[in-house]
Design a protein around this motif. Structure first.
Motif, PDB file in Angstrom:
ATOM      1  N   SER A 233       0.838  -1.209   0.000  1.00 19.19           N
ATOM      2  CA  SER A 233       0.000   0.000   0.000  1.00 19.19           C
ATOM      3  C   SER A 233       0.862   1.244   0.000  1.00 19.19           C
ATOM      4  O   SER A 233       1.663   1.453   0.916  1.00 19.19           O
ATOM      5  CB  SER A 233      -0.916   0.001   1.229  1.00 19.19           C
ATOM      6  OG  SER A 233      -1.721   1.154   1.260  1.00 19.19           O
ATOM      7  N   ASN A 234       0.745   2.035  -1.054  1.00 17.67           N
ATOM      8  CA  ASN A 234       1.430   3.326  -1.162  1.00 17.67           C
ATOM      9  C   ASN A 234       2.922   3.214  -0.874  1.00 17.67           C
ATOM     10  O   ASN A 234       3.499   4.024  -0.136  1.00 17.67           O
ATOM     11  CB  ASN A 234       0.786   4.349  -0.225  1.00 17.67           C
ATOM     12  CG  ASN A 234      -0.650   4.649  -0.605  1.00 17.67           C
ATOM     13  OD1 ASN A 234      -0.960   4.823  -1.782  1.00 17.67           O
ATOM     14  ND2 ASN A 234      -1.538   4.693   0.373  1.00 17.67           N
ATOM     15  N   LEU A 235       3.560   2.218  -1.481  1.00 16.82           N
ATOM     16  CA  LEU A 235       4.997   2.003  -1.320  1.00 16.82           C
ATOM     17  C   LEU A 235       5.755   2.884  -2.307  1.00 16.82           C
ATOM     18  O   LEU A 235       5.562   2.797  -3.520  1.00 16.82           O
ATOM     19  CB  LEU A 235       5.334   0.539  -1.570  1.00 16.82           C
ATOM     20  CG  LEU A 235       6.807   0.148  -1.462  1.00 16.82           C
ATOM     21  CD1 LEU A 235       7.309   0.331  -0.041  1.00 16.82           C
ATOM     22  CD2 LEU A 235       7.001  -1.294  -1.929  1.00 16.82           C
ATOM     23  N   ALA A 236       6.629   3.732  -1.795  1.00 20.56           N
ATOM     24  CA  ALA A 236       7.377   4.657  -2.653  1.00 20.56           C
ATOM     25  C   ALA A 236       8.392   3.907  -3.509  1.00 20.56           C
ATOM     26  O   ALA A 236       9.030   2.949  -3.064  1.00 20.56           O
ATOM     27  CB  ALA A 236       8.088   5.702  -1.802  1.00 20.56           C
ATOM     28  N   GLY A 237       8.521   4.357  -4.762  1.00 22.80           N
ATOM     29  CA  GLY A 237       9.501   3.756  -5.646  1.00 22.80           C
ATOM     30  C   GLY A 237       9.470   4.395  -7.017  1.00 22.80           C
ATOM     31  O   GLY A 237       8.899   5.476  -7.211  1.00 22.80           O
ATOM     32  N   VAL A 238      10.070   3.706  -7.981  1.00 22.98           N
ATOM     33  CA  VAL A 238      10.163   4.233  -9.344  1.00 22.98           C
ATOM     34  C   VAL A 238       9.873   3.134 -10.355  1.00 22.98           C
ATOM     35  O   VAL A 238      10.017   1.938 -10.070  1.00 22.98           O
ATOM     36  CB  VAL A 238      11.561   4.820  -9.645  1.00 22.98           C
ATOM     37  CG1 VAL A 238      11.858   6.020  -8.763  1.00 22.98           C
ATOM     38  CG2 VAL A 238      12.651   3.754  -9.501  1.00 22.98           C
ATOM     39  N   THR A 239       9.475   3.564 -11.539  1.00 18.18           N
ATOM     40  CA  THR A 239       9.512   2.727 -12.732  1.00 18.18           C
ATOM     41  C   THR A 239      10.483   3.402 -13.710  1.00 18.18           C
ATOM     42  O   THR A 239      10.947   4.522 -13.459  1.00 18.18           O
ATOM     43  CB  THR A 239       8.130   2.567 -13.371  1.00 18.18           C
ATOM     44  OG1 THR A 239       7.594   3.862 -13.637  1.00 18.18           O
ATOM     45  CG2 THR A 239       7.201   1.804 -12.446  1.00 18.18           C
ATOM     46  N   GLU A 240      10.753   2.717 -14.816  1.00 17.93           N
ATOM     47  CA  GLU A 240      11.716   3.309 -15.747  1.00 17.93           C
ATOM     48  C   GLU A 240      11.508   2.707 -17.132  1.00 17.93           C
ATOM     49  O   GLU A 240      11.210   1.519 -17.275  1.00 17.93           O
ATOM     50  CB  GLU A 240      13.148   3.037 -15.260  1.00 17.93           C
ATOM     51  CG  GLU A 240      14.220   3.761 -16.045  1.00 17.93           C
ATOM     52  CD  GLU A 240      15.583   3.600 -15.363  1.00 17.93           C
ATOM     53  OE1 GLU A 240      15.822   4.298 -14.351  1.00 17.93           O
ATOM     54  OE2 GLU A 240      16.380   2.760 -15.815  1.00 17.93           O
ATOM     55  N   ASP A 241      11.679   3.541 -18.136  1.00 11.56           N
ATOM     56  CA  ASP A 241      11.701   3.119 -19.534  1.00 11.56           C
ATOM     57  C   ASP A 241      12.947   3.734 -20.150  1.00 11.56           C
ATOM     58  O   ASP A 241      13.073   4.962 -20.213  1.00 11.56           O
ATOM     59  CB  ASP A 241      10.437   3.599 -20.250  1.00 11.56           C
ATOM     60  CG  ASP A 241      10.273   2.959 -21.632  1.00 11.56           C
ATOM     61  OD1 ASP A 241      11.277   2.482 -22.189  1.00 11.56           O
ATOM     62  OD2 ASP A 241       9.153   2.952 -22.147  1.00 11.56           O
ATOM     63  N   HIS A 242      13.881   2.890 -20.557  1.00  6.71           N
ATOM     64  CA  HIS A 242      15.211   3.374 -20.959  1.00  6.71           C
ATOM     65  C   HIS A 242      15.656   2.650 -22.226  1.00  6.71           C
ATOM     66  O   HIS A 242      15.610   1.418 -22.306  1.00  6.71           O
ATOM     67  CB  HIS A 242      16.207   3.103 -19.826  1.00  6.71           C
ATOM     68  CG  HIS A 242      17.538   3.769 -20.004  1.00  6.71           C
ATOM     69  ND1 HIS A 242      18.141   4.477 -18.988  1.00  6.71           N
ATOM     70  CD2 HIS A 242      18.374   3.852 -21.058  1.00  6.71           C
ATOM     71  CE1 HIS A 242      19.298   4.945 -19.416  1.00  6.71           C
ATOM     72  NE2 HIS A 242      19.472   4.581 -20.672  1.00  6.71           N
ATOM     73  N   THR A 243      16.086   3.418 -23.205  1.00  2.78           N
ATOM     74  CA  THR A 243      16.661   2.875 -24.433  1.00  2.78           C
ATOM     75  C   THR A 243      17.984   3.569 -24.687  1.00  2.78           C
ATOM     76  O   THR A 243      18.056   4.809 -24.657  1.00  2.78           O
ATOM     77  CB  THR A 243      15.734   3.113 -25.638  1.00  2.78           C
ATOM     78  OG1 THR A 243      14.471   2.516 -25.383  1.00  2.78           O
ATOM     79  CG2 THR A 243      16.323   2.525 -26.902  1.00  2.78           C
ATOM     80  N   SER A 244      19.043   2.795 -24.907  1.00  4.13           N
ATOM     81  CA  SER A 244      20.375   3.368 -25.120  1.00  4.13           C
ATOM     82  C   SER A 244      21.057   2.765 -26.345  1.00  4.13           C
ATOM     83  O   SER A 244      20.915   1.571 -26.610  1.00  4.13           O
ATOM     84  CB  SER A 244      21.270   3.139 -23.901  1.00  4.13           C
ATOM     85  OG  SER A 244      20.884   3.942 -22.816  1.00  4.13           O
ATOM     86  N   LYS A 245      21.765   3.602 -27.058  1.00  7.14           N
ATOM     87  CA  LYS A 245      22.718   3.168 -28.071  1.00  7.14           C
ATOM     88  C   LYS A 245      24.070   3.660 -27.561  1.00  7.14           C
ATOM     89  O   LYS A 245      24.387   4.838 -27.642  1.00  7.14           O
ATOM     90  CB  LYS A 245      22.391   3.778 -29.431  1.00  7.14           C
ATOM     91  CG  LYS A 245      23.332   3.343 -30.548  1.00  7.14           C
ATOM     92  CD  LYS A 245      22.916   3.968 -31.876  1.00  7.14           C
ATOM     93  CE  LYS A 245      23.853   3.531 -32.992  1.00  7.14           C
ATOM     94  NZ  LYS A 245      23.455   4.125 -34.309  1.00  7.14           N
TER      95      LYS A 245
END
Length: 329
Positions: free
Chosen positions: A316-328
């Motif tokens: 419940s309401n746990l702080a954190g992150v998501t991420e979408d990353h593309t690298s060359k």
């Protein structure tokens, strides 16, 4: 399912990588010792060896993330501080430096990483007893943080990389946090918060992409990735142990990444909904390299469990992150 204990080194005496998921910390990540089909020449390794040390600091009021990155041909760092109550990015910067000079990423997760260039100084240090510190001084943001020991063993994950060779990563569980963040708006206490880190070290492909989610309290936490590393680093920390998770799926609107995300694993051990509060974005095009980076900050709600016959544990309401990353790179 209990994970086996981590080996001392991620490459065995025969030059073969020790692939899999383990509980604990490895002391040696030496890719020069690779043999057979995993071996690569020194010049290839120079441009494909990528290392980074990322630290997240979360309280009810503020979320901070700091990273030191060594891409072989260039060094860089980034840091931000996000006010969770006002949903306002207080500070957000990145900086490049000379390769092998500005950034020195540790050779393993228990080492020390530093970045020094143009008025910015960052140090992530480990005392050797599971306690860590982060010091950041820059024109935009200052952080003094102390955290640890981890509430559960580190995850060690090693696996092959298509178009590369081998990658390894160490993820921490949540750790008790103290310290202070200083910036133009004033000071934020980190006392009573939760810290976590991601140490990654591998021989990666020129084109690398992933989606990632991470959230931690002192009681439970998770690390999820879909992309270049498959399900290798998917894990749940619960009741003082680290448990493997199956492949993760990230469902969200790519045109509106600040709308809700739905994340679940194929083993029916985790299902979460992520509500972003804000995001760090950065797109770079350096001609010979490019990256597209989005890291929403927010909260996770849903459930987790360590096995299919265990009751679901509410998140419940746990702080954190998501991420979408593309690298060359």
């Amino acid at each position: 399912m209990m994970l086996p204990s981590a080996p001392a080194a991620v490459v065995g005496a025969d030059g073969m990588p020790l692939l899999g998921r383990f509980s604990g910390q490895a002391a040696q990540f030496d890719w020069t010792r690779l043999a057979g089909s995993h071996a690569r020449g020194a010049l290839w390794r120079r441009f494909h060896h990528k290392k980074w040390h990322y630290v997240a600091l979360a309280t009810e009021d503020v979320f901070c993330a700091v990273a030191i990155v060594d891409l072989g041909w260039i060094s860089s760092c980034f840091a931000y501080a996000f006010d969770r109550k006002d949903e306002d990015m207080l500070a957000n910067f990145s900086q490049e430096g000379l390769p092998g000079i500005a950034a020195k990423v540790a050779d393993h997760a228990g080492g020390n990483s530093t970045f020094k260039a143009k008025g910015t100084r960052i140090a992530v240090n480990c005392s050797g007893d599971g306690r860590y510190s982060l010091e950041l001084v820059s024109p935009y943001l200052e952080i003094d943080a102390q955290f640890g020991p981890p509430a559960a063993p580190l995850l060690l994950a090693t696996g092959p990389i298509a178009g590369g060779s081998v990658h390894a990563t160490q993820k921490s569980s949540g750790m008790p946090l103290t310290g202070e963040v200083r910036l133009w708006r004033g000071e934020y206490s980190l006392d009573g918060g939760v810290a976590s880190f991601d140490y990654s070290n591998g021989l990666l492909a020129r084109n690398t992409a992933w989606r990632w989610a991470s959230g931690h309290s002192l009681e439970l936490g998770f690390n999820l990735q879909a992309g270049y590393f498959g399900a290798n680093e998917n894990a749940l920390w619960l009741d003082g142990q680290v448990h493997p998770l199956a492949a993760a799926h990230f469902i969200y609107d790519h045109h509106d990444p600040l709308s809700k995300w739905h994340i679940f694993t194929e083993d029916d051990l985790l299902e979460l909904h992520f509500t972003p509060e804000g995001a760090r974005r950065q797109n770079k095009n350096l001609v010979i390299a490019a990256s597209k980076y989005l890291q929403p900050i927010g909260t996770f709600t849903g459930w987790v469990r360590s096995s299919a016959d265990e009751p679901k544990r509410v998140v419940s309401n746990l702080a954190g992150v998501t991420e979408d990353h593309t690298s060359k790179w």
